[in-house]
Design an enzyme around this catalytic site. Structure first.
Site, short mmCIF file in Angstrom:
data_model
loop_
_atom_site.label_atom_id
_atom_site.label_comp_id
_atom_site.label_asym_id
_atom_site.label_seq_id
_atom_site.Cartn_x
_atom_site.Cartn_y
_atom_site.Cartn_z
CE1 TYR A 273 -3.65 2.57 0.55
CE2 TYR A 273 -2.42 3.26 2.49
CZ TYR A 273 -3.44 3.47 1.58
OH TYR A 273 -4.25 4.58 1.68
CE LYS B 262 -2.81 5.43 -2.51
NZ LYS B 262 -3.87 6.29 -3.03
#
Length: 279
Positions: A141, A145
Site C-alpha cells: 500500500y 501511495k
C-alpha cells in the site's frame, strides 16, 4: 463520475440529485483492476466532451491480500497507481487544450495519496520486485501511495506553473497530492477482514472524534480541484489542510526524491507503452 459498479454509481448520482436537483452528472464505468476498461472509459469520455477542467484520481484499495491482476501487476500497485497514471495520460491532451484558452489555475489534477506512503519499502520503490510478494499488505500500500506523490511531482514539473508547457503556451495544469486523513469510508473493509489490529486503532480514533465523515474527508480534494484560494505556488505540493492532532503531515525522504520520480516515470511509461496501454 467514474465507478466500477454501475449500480453503486447510479445510486450515488441519485443521492446527489436529491440534494442538488440541477446537478448534471454522467456515469463512466471503469474497473481499475482491468486496464482495458480504463483505456476504453478514457476513449469513450473523449468522444463525449470537448473540455476537461479537473481530474480527481480518488479511487483506491488499502492493505488488501496479495493478488495479481489479469494485466500482470500487483493489485494495489495497479489500482492505486498504474490505472490512474494510464487514465491521466489519455486525458492530458484534452486538459492541455482546455488550459490553453483559460487563465492559469483553471485546469487541475488531484492525486489522492496517504500518510501510508511512509510505510513504503526501503528505498521507496522496489523496481526489482514491484509486486512485493514477500512483504505484507502495508508496504505494498505504502509503495503505491508513494508512487501517487511522485507522479504528482512529475506532472507538476512537466505541466505546472513555470514548466516548459506553461511557458511555451501549451497549457498550464495545477497538480496536487492529497492526504485526506482518516475518513469514514469502506476503504478499510479489507483491513477488517485480514484481522489486523488497525481496526481497533480506528475504533479508538473514532471515539475521540478523529475520524471524519466522507463529505468532510473530501474537502481537501475539493479545495485542490476547485478553490479560487489555491495559489500557483501550491501546485506540486502534498496537502493535508486540516492539521489534525496526531496526523503525520510530513513526507518521507523518498517522496521528495526528484531522481526517484524520474526513474518511476521512465519505468511506468516504458512498461505501459510496451503493454499497449498508451502510445
Amino acid at each position: 463520475m467514474c465507478a466500477r459498479s454501475p449500480e453503486k454509481g447510479i445510486a450515488a448520482i441519485a443521492n446527489i440529485k436529491k440534494m442538488h436537483p440541477s446537478a448534471n452528472i454522467d456515469l463512466l464505468q471503469m474497473d481499475l483492476m482491468d486496464l482495458t476498461s480504463v483505456v476504453a472509459a478514457a476513449k469513450h469520455f473523449l468522444t463525449l466532451e470537448i473540455a476537461l477542467h479537473g481530474l480527481v484520481n480518488n479511487a483506491g484499495i488499502m492493505a488488501t491480500p496479495f493478488e495479481m491482476t489479469k494485466d500482470g501487476h500487483e493489485a494495489q500497485w495497479q489500482t492505486n497507481y498504474l490505472a490512474h497514471w494510464v487514465l491521466t495520460e489519455h486525458l492530458l491532451p484534452l486538459m492541455l487544450r482546455t488550459a490553453k484558452t483559460l487563465p492559469p489555475g483553471s485546469v487541475r489534477i488531484v492525486n489522492l495519496t496517504s500518510s501510508g506512503h511512509l510505510g513504503a519499502p526501503k528505498g521507496g520503490i522496489n523496481f526489482r520486485d514491484l509486486s512485493l510478494k514477500d512483504s505484507g499488505p502495508w508496504p505494498r500500500y505504502g509503495q503505491s501511495k508513494l508512487a501517487n506523490i511522485l507522479h504528482t511531482k512529475t506532472l507538476h514539473k512537466t505541466y505546472g506553473p513555470g514548466s516548459p508547457s506553461a511557458q511555451n503556451g501549451e497549457g498550464e495544469i495545477w497538480v496536487s497530492s492529497v492526504h485526506p486523513g482518516i475518513v469514514e469510508t469502506n476503504l478499510a473493509t479489507s483491513v477488517g477482514k485480514s484481522g489486523s489490529g488497525i481496526m481497533s486503532v480506528f475504533s479508538v480514533l473514532r471515539m475521540f472524534g478523529l475520524v471524519w465523515p466522507a463529505d468532510k474527508g473530501s474537502w481537501t480534494s475539493l479545495f485542490c480541484a476547485a478553490s479560487r484560494d489555491m495559489k500557483a505556488e501550491q501546485s506540486g505540493t502534498y496537502f493535508e489542510i486540516f492539521r489534525r492532532f496526531g496526523e503525520p503531515r510530513w513526507q518521507s525522504g523518498a517522496a521528495k526524491d526528484g531522481k526517484l520520480a524520474e526513474t518511476l516515470e521512465e519505468w511506468t511509461r516504458e512498461v505501459m507503452r510496451k503493454e499497449g496501454w498508451v502510445r
